[in-house]
Design a protein around this motif. Structure first.
Motif, PDB file in Angstrom:
ATOM      1  N   GLU A 155      10.386-128.973 -61.647  1.00 34.25           N
ATOM      2  CA  GLU A 155       9.238-128.647 -60.542  1.00 34.25           C
ATOM      3  C   GLU A 155       9.854-127.942 -59.548  1.00 34.25           C
ATOM      4  O   GLU A 155      10.984-128.046 -59.162  1.00 34.25           O
ATOM      5  N   VAL A 156       8.809-126.912 -58.953  1.00 33.92           N
ATOM      6  CA  VAL A 156       9.593-126.128 -57.860  1.00 33.92           C
ATOM      7  C   VAL A 156       8.662-126.464 -56.826  1.00 33.92           C
ATOM      8  O   VAL A 156       7.607-126.453 -56.698  1.00 33.92           O
ATOM      9  N   ALA A 157       9.193-126.120 -55.365  1.00 33.93           N
ATOM     10  CA  ALA A 157       8.585-126.423 -54.316  1.00 33.93           C
ATOM     11  C   ALA A 157       9.091-125.266 -53.207  1.00 33.93           C
ATOM     12  O   ALA A 157      10.208-124.737 -53.397  1.00 33.93           O
ATOM     13  N   ILE A 158       7.757-124.984 -52.269  1.00 39.56           N
ATOM     14  CA  ILE A 158       8.413-124.125 -51.252  1.00 39.56           C
ATOM     15  C   ILE A 158       8.699-124.867 -50.011  1.00 39.56           C
ATOM     16  O   ILE A 158       8.173-125.981 -49.709  1.00 39.56           O
ATOM     17  N   ILE A 159      10.051-124.620 -49.664  1.00 43.83           N
ATOM     18  CA  ILE A 159      10.436-125.555 -48.345  1.00 43.83           C
ATOM     19  C   ILE A 159      10.590-124.712 -47.052  1.00 43.83           C
ATOM     20  O   ILE A 159      11.025-125.056 -46.078  1.00 43.83           O
ATOM     21  N   GLY A 160      10.186-123.214 -47.265  1.00 48.39           N
ATOM     22  CA  GLY A 160      10.389-122.445 -46.104  1.00 48.39           C
ATOM     23  C   GLY A 160       9.502-121.130 -46.002  1.00 48.39           C
ATOM     24  O   GLY A 160       9.616-120.640 -47.093  1.00 48.39           O
ATOM     25  N   VAL A 161       8.785-120.763 -44.892  1.00 49.77           N
ATOM     26  CA  VAL A 161       8.238-119.459 -45.016  1.00 49.77           C
ATOM     27  C   VAL A 161       8.370-118.920 -43.936  1.00 49.77           C
ATOM     28  O   VAL A 161       8.732-119.188 -42.888  1.00 49.77           O
ATOM     29  N   GLY A 162       8.301-117.408 -43.831  1.00 49.29           N
ATOM     30  CA  GLY A 162       8.427-116.614 -42.565  1.00 49.29           C
ATOM     31  C   GLY A 162       7.648-115.336 -42.882  1.00 49.29           C
ATOM     32  O   GLY A 162       7.554-114.611 -44.177  1.00 49.29           O
ATOM     33  N   MET A 163       6.886-114.624 -41.991  1.00 48.78           N
ATOM     34  CA  MET A 163       6.516-113.235 -42.093  1.00 48.78           C
ATOM     35  C   MET A 163       6.395-112.527 -40.769  1.00 48.78           C
ATOM     36  O   MET A 163       6.590-113.311 -39.774  1.00 48.78           O
ATOM     37  N   THR A 164       6.108-111.420 -41.061  1.00 54.58           N
ATOM     38  CA  THR A 164       6.221-110.221 -39.728  1.00 54.58           C
ATOM     39  C   THR A 164       4.534-110.355 -39.243  1.00 54.58           C
ATOM     40  O   THR A 164       3.783-110.842 -40.112  1.00 54.58           O
ATOM     41  N   LYS A 165       4.195-109.786 -37.913  1.00 51.73           N
ATOM     42  CA  LYS A 165       3.021-109.541 -38.169  1.00 51.73           C
ATOM     43  C   LYS A 165       2.660-108.452 -38.747  1.00 51.73           C
ATOM     44  O   LYS A 165       3.271-107.602 -39.115  1.00 51.73           O
ATOM     45  N   PHE A 166       1.312-108.416 -39.228  1.00 52.47           N
ATOM     46  CA  PHE A 166       0.724-107.022 -40.153  1.00 52.47           C
ATOM     47  C   PHE A 166       0.160-106.013 -39.060  1.00 52.47           C
ATOM     48  O   PHE A 166      -0.668-106.648 -38.333  1.00 52.47           O
ATOM     49  N   ILE A 215       4.555-125.606 -56.288  1.00 50.01           N
ATOM     50  CA  ILE A 215       3.878-124.761 -56.908  1.00 50.01           C
ATOM     51  C   ILE A 215       3.288-125.505 -58.246  1.00 50.01           C
ATOM     52  O   ILE A 215       4.321-125.797 -59.180  1.00 50.01           O
ATOM     53  N   LYS A 216       2.274-125.579 -58.359  1.00 48.03           N
ATOM     54  CA  LYS A 216       1.753-126.617 -59.341  1.00 48.03           C
ATOM     55  C   LYS A 216       1.372-125.834 -60.701  1.00 48.03           C
ATOM     56  O   LYS A 216       1.435-126.412 -61.477  1.00 48.03           O
ATOM     57  N   GLY A 217       0.769-124.645 -60.304  1.00 51.66           N
ATOM     58  CA  GLY A 217       0.514-123.748 -61.301  1.00 51.66           C
ATOM     59  C   GLY A 217       0.626-122.310 -61.145  1.00 51.66           C
ATOM     60  O   GLY A 217       0.545-121.883 -60.241  1.00 51.66           O
ATOM     61  N   ILE A 218       1.106-121.733 -62.322  1.00 47.99           N
ATOM     62  CA  ILE A 218       1.313-120.102 -62.092  1.00 47.99           C
ATOM     63  C   ILE A 218       0.779-119.635 -63.447  1.00 47.99           C
ATOM     64  O   ILE A 218       0.851-120.000 -64.510  1.00 47.99           O
ATOM     65  N   GLU A 249      -6.908-118.837 -65.929  1.00 50.61           N
ATOM     66  CA  GLU A 249      -6.859-119.787 -67.119  1.00 50.61           C
ATOM     67  C   GLU A 249      -5.460-120.358 -67.037  1.00 50.61           C
ATOM     68  O   GLU A 249      -5.220-121.814 -67.404  1.00 50.61           O
ATOM     69  N   ARG A 250      -4.634-119.710 -67.122  1.00 50.99           N
ATOM     70  CA  ARG A 250      -3.180-120.042 -67.428  1.00 50.99           C
ATOM     71  C   ARG A 250      -2.689-121.068 -66.295  1.00 50.99           C
ATOM     72  O   ARG A 250      -2.049-121.838 -66.201  1.00 50.99           O
ATOM     73  N   ALA A 251      -3.074-120.641 -64.924  1.00 51.33           N
ATOM     74  CA  ALA A 251      -2.566-121.119 -63.941  1.00 51.33           C
ATOM     75  C   ALA A 251      -3.506-122.588 -64.074  1.00 51.33           C
ATOM     76  O   ALA A 251      -2.956-123.722 -63.301  1.00 51.33           O
ATOM     77  N   TYR A 252      -4.775-122.731 -64.216  1.00 54.15           N
ATOM     78  CA  TYR A 252      -5.343-123.947 -64.233  1.00 54.15           C
ATOM     79  C   TYR A 252      -4.899-124.910 -65.183  1.00 54.15           C
ATOM     80  O   TYR A 252      -4.946-125.946 -65.069  1.00 54.15           O
ATOM     81  N   LYS A 253      -4.592-124.288 -66.379  1.00 50.01           N
ATOM     82  CA  LYS A 253      -3.998-125.317 -67.545  1.00 50.01           C
ATOM     83  C   LYS A 253      -2.667-125.815 -67.080  1.00 50.01           C
ATOM     84  O   LYS A 253      -2.387-126.993 -67.343  1.00 50.01           O
ATOM     85  N   MET A 254      -1.637-124.956 -66.692  1.00 51.15           N
ATOM     86  CA  MET A 254      -0.624-125.301 -65.914  1.00 51.15           C
ATOM     87  C   MET A 254      -0.592-126.541 -64.811  1.00 51.15           C
ATOM     88  O   MET A 254       0.142-127.590 -64.806  1.00 51.15           O
ATOM     89  N   ALA A 255      -1.598-126.213 -63.986  1.00 54.41           N
ATOM     90  CA  ALA A 255      -1.674-127.311 -62.930  1.00 54.41           C
ATOM     91  C   ALA A 255      -2.709-128.462 -63.247  1.00 54.41           C
ATOM     92  O   ALA A 255      -2.765-129.635 -62.735  1.00 54.41           O
ATOM     93  N   LYS A 256      -3.306-128.269 -64.620  1.00 48.66           N
ATOM     94  CA  LYS A 256      -4.125-129.269 -64.977  1.00 48.66           C
ATOM     95  C   LYS A 256      -5.351-129.719 -64.167  1.00 48.66           C
ATOM     96  O   LYS A 256      -5.838-130.662 -63.554  1.00 48.66           O
ATOM     97  N   VAL A 282      -1.566-115.593 -60.170  1.00 47.45           N
ATOM     98  CA  VAL A 282      -2.456-116.681 -59.532  1.00 47.45           C
ATOM     99  C   VAL A 282      -1.432-117.748 -59.300  1.00 47.45           C
ATOM    100  O   VAL A 282      -0.413-118.085 -60.249  1.00 47.45           O
ATOM    101  N   HIS A 283      -1.450-118.263 -58.136  1.00 53.45           N
ATOM    102  CA  HIS A 283      -0.683-119.546 -58.080  1.00 53.45           C
ATOM    103  C   HIS A 283      -1.440-120.546 -57.435  1.00 53.45           C
ATOM    104  O   HIS A 283      -2.459-120.369 -56.468  1.00 53.45           O
ATOM    105  N   ILE A 284      -1.328-121.795 -57.983  1.00 49.91           N
ATOM    106  CA  ILE A 284      -2.078-123.073 -57.555  1.00 49.91           C
ATOM    107  C   ILE A 284      -0.884-123.743 -56.672  1.00 49.91           C
ATOM    108  O   ILE A 284       0.151-124.112 -57.316  1.00 49.91           O
ATOM    109  N   LEU A 285      -1.153-124.243 -55.159  1.00 47.27           N
ATOM    110  CA  LEU A 285      -0.270-124.947 -54.570  1.00 47.27           C
ATOM    111  C   LEU A 285      -0.701-126.399 -54.183  1.00 47.27           C
ATOM    112  O   LEU A 285      -2.068-126.371 -53.906  1.00 47.27           O
TER     113      LEU A 285
END
Lengths: 382, 129
Positions: A3-14, A232-235, A261-268, A376-379
């Motif tokens: 299983e995989v998790a996001i532990i940090g994020v960063g972005m510039t101003k757009f 990241i529960k589903g991709i 459909e693939r993301a929903y299935k993986m994430a149940k 598609v990502h489900i988090l």
């Protein structure tokens, strides 16, 4: 598979970042994400970018970016799937962590769009170069043809279509990173210059400089780095026809349906379980079709539902709390990563004034071309 | 800008509307090794009659530089009578006469030219019939 998790994020101003080049904005976002995660070294990295070559005359972004974030030596790869490059970068990083090959992986997306003169040409390279762009069709033109087909089939009015940018601009007011954090009214949409009939300038996402980055690690290690990892529960990823004319029905986006459909299935999980969704509203009509393909509304119903307030706070589901591509901005390769960052902030309760209440599961839908690819990502906060 | 061979090899479909009819029945103007909708790999060459109908259309007001002098111009997705799908400009018409389902015919026209000394690129455009 781990299983995989996001532990940090960063972005510039757009926005229009005239003082920074493509490497500067990628480095800013990546270094912020590493600092946010509390990591100084990464095991591997990905760069999602549609066209470093045409926008900034710089290819070989894998090396440039590793060098400029102080990570020389790590394996690095640039991934490209047009406007879905960012989501594709996260998926590649996910697979590398899930497989056990690496533990700490950076997935960043970037696009430096304001340094080029003929941006309409560059974007059109994501369409079918020999059979569409050659004949003079533009990207707004392709979505305009989807809009006309949809309006004809489902009797959607021009005023109802305008509800999408109006709603997304309203959301962006509370997003400090948004390019255009101001409200828009019906007159502003209908009175803006025509780009590709029936789409006006205010139906179209803007030209944007920006970068966004996330750090992934195995879920088992995630709590060593942060109290608030997001799993990241589903991709789901899928491709569709490169040319719009090969879509059997031009009011549908098959790749979005299949990826969903693939993301929903993986994430149940099912659409009803999702608390909010960031969708790829590159053009107003895209948000409508995508919401239908992801199962949030029935075919032909999403446009009127958005116009009736069903896709904002207090409605059925909050769609694009960040302001979406339209108002937050759309630095093509960064967009898919920025959508996942919005999910991360919502799920960890850090979204400030745009916080969606009781946000359990967030979805990010990132799309390339006229539906040629989709991720598609489900988090989930854990 | 691309060099001439890129255009030269596209001449059969752009100049002569040569298309492929797969054994499964699908017709593709684009050259393909495999049918996009089945696993059929066997096809024969056919020449499209050039008649068909508009499935959807737009009027382009903001174009890439190569087409900027021509704005506004109409572009449509067209289905030919043989079932091939393509994207083409619709020319020599009043925009008000465009509609979904309108009958069109493909004609041979200039598409772009590569600057002052480059080659001229030809291809198909549609006219209302």
């Amino acid at each position: 598979m781990r299983e995989v998790a996001i532990i940090g994020v960063g972005m510039t101003k757009f926005g229009e970042l005239w003082d920074q080049g493509i490497r500067d904005i990628y480095a800013e976002a990546a270094l912020k994400a590493m600092e946010n995660a509390g990591v100084e070294k990464i095991d591997s990295m990905y760069v999602g970018a549609m066209s470093g070559g045409l926008y900034a005359y710089q290819e070989h972004l894998s090396s440039v970016m590793a060098d400029y974030i102080g990570q020389k030596g790590v394996p690095s790869a640039r991934v490209e799937s047009a406007c879905a490059s960012g989501g594709t970068a996260i998926r590649a990083a996910f697979m590398e962590v899930a497989s056990g090959m690496s533990d700490i992986v950076l997935a960043g997306g970037v696009e430096k769009m304001w340094d080029v003169e003929d941006g309409t040409f560059v974007l059109a390279t994501a369409s079918d170069q020999e059979y569409e762009a050659y004949n003079g069709v533009t990207f707004p033109g392709l979505y305009a043809m989807m809009a006309r087909a949809y309006m004809d089939k489902y009797n959607l009015t021009r005023e109802e279509l305008a509800a999408i940018p109006i709603k997304n601009h309203k959301h962006a007011v509370n997003n400090p990173n948004a390019q255009y954090p101001f409200e828009l009214d019906l007159k502003g949409v209908l009175g803006s210059s025509m780009v590709a009939d029936p789409l006006t300038l205010m139906d179209c996402s803007p030209i944007t400089d920006g970068a966004a980055a996330v750090i992934l690690c195995p879920l088992d290690l995630a709590h060593k780095f942060t109290k608030h990892p997001v799993k990241i529960k589903g991709i789901g990823a899928a491709t569709g026809p490169i040319a719009l004319h090969n879509h059997v029905d031009m009011t549908k986006l098959d790749a979005v349906r299949i990826a969903g459909e693939r993301a929903y299935k993986m994430a149940k999980l099912k659409p009803l379980d999702i608390s909010f969704v960031e969708v790829h509203d590159c053009f107003s009509i895209a948000e409508i079709i995508v919401l239908e393909e992801l199962g949030f509304f029935k075919y032909g119903k999403a446009g009127k539902a958005i116009a009736n307030g069903e896709a904002t706070y207090g409605g059925k589901i909050v769609v694009n709390p960040s302001g979406g591509l339209k108002a937050k901005g759309h630095p093509v390769g960064a967009t898919g990563v920025a959508q996942v960052i919005e999910c991360y902030e919502q799920l960890t309760g850090k979204a400030g004034k745009r916080q969606v209440k009781n946000a359990n599961y967030g979805m990010a839908q990132n799309m390339g071309g006229s539906g040629g690819s989709c991720v598609v990502h489900i988090l989930e906060a854990v | 800008m691309a060099i001439s061979p890129r255009y030269t090899r596209e001449i059969p479909h752009r100049y002569r509307l040569e298309a492929q009819k797969f054994e499964c029945g699908a017709v593709s103007l684009a050259t393909r090794y495999v049918c996009p909708d089945s696993d059929c790999k066997k096809s024969k060459k056919i020449t499209l009659k050039g008649t068909g109908k508009i499935l959807t259309y737009t009027i382009i007001h903001i174009a890439a530089d190569a087409f900027a002098k021509e704005t506004p111009y109409a572009v449509a997705v067209i289905e030919t009578d043989e079932g091939a799908r393509l994207t083409a400009q619709v020319v020599d018409c009043n925009f008000d006469d465009l509609k979904i389902g309108a009958r069109v015919e493909l004609v041979f026209r200039k598409i772009t030219e590569e600057g002052a000394s480059g080659i001229i690129n030809y291809g198909y455009k549609a006219v209302l019939v």
